[in-house]
Design an enzyme around this catalytic site. Sequence first.
Site, PDB file in Angstrom:
ATOM      1  N   THR A  41       0.878  -1.296  -0.025  1.00  0.00           N
ATOM      2  CA  THR A  41       0.052   0.080   0.102  1.00  0.00           C
ATOM      3  C   THR A  41       1.040   1.302   0.101  1.00  0.00           C
ATOM      4  O   THR A  41       2.062   1.337   0.406  1.00  0.00           O
ATOM      5  CB  THR A  41      -0.844   0.073   1.090  1.00  0.00           C
ATOM      6  OG1 THR A  41      -1.948   1.181   1.274  1.00  0.00           O
ATOM      7  CG2 THR A  41      -0.189   0.385   2.533  1.00  0.00           C
TER       8      THR A  41
ATOM      9  N   ASP B 190      -7.347  -6.408   2.111  1.00  0.00           N
ATOM     10  CA  ASP B 190      -8.430  -5.662   1.485  1.00  0.00           C
ATOM     11  C   ASP B 190      -9.664  -5.604   2.527  1.00  0.00           C
ATOM     12  O   ASP B 190      -9.405  -6.696   3.516  1.00  0.00           O
ATOM     13  CB  ASP B 190      -8.844  -6.430   0.134  1.00  0.00           C
ATOM     14  CG  ASP B 190      -9.673  -5.689  -0.445  1.00  0.00           C
ATOM     15  OD1 ASP B 190      -9.454  -4.406  -0.515  1.00  0.00           O
ATOM     16  OD2 ASP B 190     -10.666  -6.160  -1.250  1.00  0.00           O
ATOM     17  N   THR B 191     -10.217  -4.585   2.540  1.00  0.00           N
ATOM     18  CA  THR B 191     -11.114  -4.593   3.485  1.00  0.00           C
ATOM     19  C   THR B 191     -12.675  -4.266   3.054  1.00  0.00           C
ATOM     20  O   THR B 191     -12.581  -3.531   1.840  1.00  0.00           O
ATOM     21  CB  THR B 191     -10.955  -3.505   4.570  1.00  0.00           C
ATOM     22  OG1 THR B 191     -10.014  -3.818   5.094  1.00  0.00           O
ATOM     23  CG2 THR B 191     -12.336  -2.860   5.519  1.00  0.00           C
TER      24      THR B 191
ATOM     25  N   PHE C 204     -10.692   7.258   8.546  1.00  0.00           N
ATOM     26  CA  PHE C 204     -10.990   7.450   7.293  1.00  0.00           C
ATOM     27  C   PHE C 204     -11.894   6.475   6.768  1.00  0.00           C
ATOM     28  O   PHE C 204     -12.408   5.886   7.335  1.00  0.00           O
ATOM     29  CB  PHE C 204      -9.624   7.302   6.376  1.00  0.00           C
ATOM     30  CG  PHE C 204      -8.751   5.637   6.615  1.00  0.00           C
ATOM     31  CD1 PHE C 204      -8.893   4.890   5.765  1.00  0.00           C
ATOM     32  CD2 PHE C 204      -8.231   5.648   7.682  1.00  0.00           C
ATOM     33  CE1 PHE C 204      -8.508   3.794   5.874  1.00  0.00           C
ATOM     34  CE2 PHE C 204      -7.633   4.463   8.180  1.00  0.00           C
ATOM     35  CZ  PHE C 204      -7.857   3.497   7.205  1.00  0.00           C
TER      36      PHE C 204
ATOM     37  N   TYR D  53     -15.261   4.734   5.915  1.00  0.00           N
ATOM     38  CA  TYR D  53     -16.540   4.837   6.251  1.00  0.00           C
ATOM     39  C   TYR D  53     -16.524   4.993   7.811  1.00  0.00           C
ATOM     40  O   TYR D  53     -17.690   4.773   8.470  1.00  0.00           O
ATOM     41  CB  TYR D  53     -17.357   3.612   6.023  1.00  0.00           C
ATOM     42  CG  TYR D  53     -17.628   3.375   4.527  1.00  0.00           C
ATOM     43  CD1 TYR D  53     -18.596   3.748   3.843  1.00  0.00           C
ATOM     44  CD2 TYR D  53     -16.627   2.715   3.847  1.00  0.00           C
ATOM     45  CE1 TYR D  53     -18.826   3.355   2.726  1.00  0.00           C
ATOM     46  CE2 TYR D  53     -16.801   2.340   2.331  1.00  0.00           C
ATOM     47  CZ  TYR D  53     -18.230   2.681   1.707  1.00  0.00           C
ATOM     48  OH  TYR D  53     -18.294   2.630   0.423  1.00  0.00           O
TER      49      TYR D  53
ATOM     50  N   LYS E  31      -9.606   2.664  18.000  1.00  0.00           N
ATOM     51  CA  LYS E  31     -10.039   1.980  16.872  1.00  0.00           C
ATOM     52  C   LYS E  31      -8.863   1.042  16.756  1.00  0.00           C
ATOM     53  O   LYS E  31      -9.177  -0.205  16.118  1.00  0.00           O
ATOM     54  CB  LYS E  31     -10.044   3.023  15.582  1.00  0.00           C
ATOM     55  CG  LYS E  31     -10.309   2.290  14.426  1.00  0.00           C
ATOM     56  CD  LYS E  31     -10.000   3.153  13.310  1.00  0.00           C
ATOM     57  CE  LYS E  31     -10.307   2.397  11.928  1.00  0.00           C
ATOM     58  NZ  LYS E  31      -9.897   3.181  10.767  1.00  0.00           N
TER      59      LYS E  31
ATOM     60  N   ARG F  81      -9.084  -4.505  11.015  1.00  0.00           N
ATOM     61  CA  ARG F  81      -7.861  -4.574  10.693  1.00  0.00           C
ATOM     62  C   ARG F  81      -6.996  -4.869  11.797  1.00  0.00           C
ATOM     63  O   ARG F  81      -5.988  -5.467  11.568  1.00  0.00           O
ATOM     64  CB  ARG F  81      -7.301  -2.947  10.042  1.00  0.00           C
ATOM     65  CG  ARG F  81      -5.935  -3.290   9.478  1.00  0.00           C
ATOM     66  CD  ARG F  81      -5.541  -1.882   8.805  1.00  0.00           C
ATOM     67  NE  ARG F  81      -6.369  -1.821   7.471  1.00  0.00           N
ATOM     68  CZ  ARG F  81      -7.288  -0.791   7.135  1.00  0.00           C
ATOM     69  NH1 ARG F  81      -7.612  -0.102   8.160  1.00  0.00           N
ATOM     70  NH2 ARG F  81      -8.071  -0.923   6.134  1.00  0.00           N
TER      71      ARG F  81
END
Length: 200
Positions: free
Chosen positions: A7, A68-69, A154, A156, A177, A183
């Site tokens: 990434t 990937d999310t 960042f 949603y 978070k 993640r």
Amino acid sequence: MKIVFATNNKNKLREIREILGDSFEILSLSDIGCHEDIPETGNTIEENAHQKASYIVDKYDHGCFADDTGLEVEVLGGEPGVHSARYAEGTDHDSEANMAKLLRKLGNNNNRNARFRTCISLIQKGSDGKYHEHQFEGEVKGHIDYEKHGSEGFGYDPVFIPEGYDKSFAELGEDIKNAISHRARAVAKLAQFLKKQQAE
């Protein structure tokens, strides 16, 4: 241990580095001179994670992990899912447009159950000199609020309220978070695997 994270997303890099800590040196795509767009044409987040990690291994011969999310909303049949980053027509990672479309499609529907899922694909060279793949998944359940709240995070994050909380990811801040996110849970499994390798 040096390892490439497929990434150039600064938010993702910061999150991953904070979660993994100092035991690993995480290289971005730009760190290895990769500036091209890596294809993401899979039908699932698992396929996309595999596709991105494989691309780096094949082209740069470097151990790599990719993630990937997808945000999956129950009443929308799992949308936006694998298309989360490009949910709004004609956009790519336009968070405002993606959230606007999601809220518009949900309308005043009372069923706002949702979950974030992350899949990480790790491909690295084993003692046999061959590349091997391992996948790790994390998820967090919650619901979609009726409007955006908060300015951190960042994607949603401003509309997603995780289970057990009454604030959005964008309001809770990075520390919380990173402790409970999809993640974070997938990365925790990745870290456990890598640390076990280091100890052997």
